[in-house]
Design an enzyme around this catalytic site. Structure first.
Site, PDB file in Angstrom:
ATOM      1  N   ASP A  20      -6.990  63.485  71.815  1.00 32.93           N
ATOM      2  CA  ASP A  20      -7.071  63.945  73.213  1.00 32.93           C
ATOM      3  C   ASP A  20      -8.418  64.516  73.641  1.00 32.93           C
ATOM      4  OD1 ASP A  20      -4.416  63.293  72.856  1.00 32.93           O
ATOM      5  OD2 ASP A  20      -3.620  65.201  73.547  1.00 32.93           O
ATOM      6  N   ASP A  60      -3.449  61.927  76.129  1.00 32.17           N
ATOM      7  CA  ASP A  60      -2.400  62.262  77.084  1.00 32.17           C
ATOM      8  C   ASP A  60      -2.465  61.212  78.188  1.00 32.17           C
ATOM      9  OD1 ASP A  60      -1.293  64.514  75.932  1.00 32.17           O
ATOM     10  OD2 ASP A  60      -1.893  65.890  77.525  1.00 32.17           O
ATOM     11  N   HIS A  68       6.570  69.809  82.275  1.00 32.18           N
ATOM     12  CA  HIS A  68       5.273  70.006  81.621  1.00 32.18           C
ATOM     13  C   HIS A  68       4.204  70.354  82.662  1.00 32.18           C
ATOM     14  CE1 HIS A  68       2.346  69.539  78.421  1.00 32.18           C
ATOM     15  NE2 HIS A  68       1.683  68.608  79.098  1.00 32.18           N
ATOM     16  N   HIS A  82      -2.730  67.370  84.623  1.00 33.00           N
ATOM     17  CA  HIS A  82      -3.853  66.936  83.803  1.00 33.00           C
ATOM     18  C   HIS A  82      -3.571  65.551  83.232  1.00 33.00           C
ATOM     19  CE1 HIS A  82      -1.018  68.848  81.005  1.00 33.00           C
ATOM     20  NE2 HIS A  82      -1.442  67.944  80.126  1.00 33.00           N
ATOM     21  N   LYS A 107       0.293  58.878  75.018  1.00 35.50           N
ATOM     22  CA  LYS A 107       1.510  59.663  74.823  1.00 35.50           C
ATOM     23  C   LYS A 107       1.807  60.501  76.054  1.00 35.50           C
ATOM     24  CE  LYS A 107      -1.241  63.190  72.443  1.00 35.50           C
ATOM     25  NZ  LYS A 107      -1.107  64.327  73.350  1.00 35.50           N
ATOM     26  N   CYS A 149      -2.213  70.116  70.753  1.00 31.38           N
ATOM     27  CA  CYS A 149      -2.010  68.724  70.334  1.00 31.38           C
ATOM     28  C   CYS A 149      -2.546  68.427  68.942  1.00 31.38           C
ATOM     29  CB  CYS A 149      -2.595  67.777  71.377  1.00 31.38           C
ATOM     30  SG  CYS A 149      -1.726  67.925  72.972  1.00 31.38           S
TER      31      CYS A 149
END
Length: 193
Positions: A20, A60, A68, A82, A107, A149
């Protein structure tokens, strides 16, 4: 801290998993982590060094991750918007580019998606399956953010049966003051830090 020089060649059964390192998580992004841009630069140097035969990235890639995202985030379970699919914020931060990686695993389309092991390629192949098909038995994990993450990816890597090392020098944390406890948690789970 890492135990071997980062430029030393790694065995071909070890993959580098870059987690990420995206525009929204670097300075200027919607959920920036202090030091994120430096991580991107340092990771690019490591990849360019040729120390790893196999290098992959996770991103992401949020479409509708439910709770979330929040207009009033608690920065524990909910966050500002985001890394939304199709936006510049979800792209890898320069100097990283997708062409540097053997595969990219997106993901969190419809979930929080903290762990890279929740991701899949555009063809639907999971990170764990892809790594096994390449003969990978160990992963070195770096990226953003160490306490979210990177942590989740490292823990899931152990659960999936891989040997896992976190390259802490190539990470940045949302809450650096929590790193001592995080190191203890990772070590207790079998992650080398």
């Amino acid at each position: 801290m890492t135990t071997a020089p980062l430029s030393a060649p790694r065995p071909s059964t070890t993959a580098l998993v870059v987690v990420d390192v995206q525009n929204d998580f670097c300075e200027g992004g919607s959920l920036a982590v202090d030091g994120g841009a430096a991580v991107a630069t340092d990771v690019e140097a490591l990849v360019a060094s040729g120390a790893y035969d196999t290098v992959v990235a996770t991103r992401d890639h949020h479409i509708d991750p439910g709770g979330h995202f929040s207009e009033t985030p608690n920065f524990v379970d909910s966050w500002p918007r985001h890394c939304e699919a199709g936006t510049p914020g979800m792209e890898l931060h320069e100097p990283l580019t997708t062409s540097m990686f053997a595969a990219v695993f997106d993901k969190g389309e419809y979930s929080a998606g903290y762990s890279g092991f929740e991701g899949s390629t555009s063809g639907g192949e999971s990170l764990a399956d892809w790594l096994r098909q390449q003969g990978i038995t160990r992963i070195d994990v770096c990226g953003l953010a160490m306490d979210h993450c990177v942590r989740a990816t490292a823990l899931d890597g152990v659960r999936e049966g891989f040997g896992v090392r976190v390259l802490e020098d190539l990470t940045a944390a949302v809450m650096p003051q929590n790193l001592p406890a995080l190191r203890e948690e990772l070590t207790a789970a079998g992650v080398q830090v």
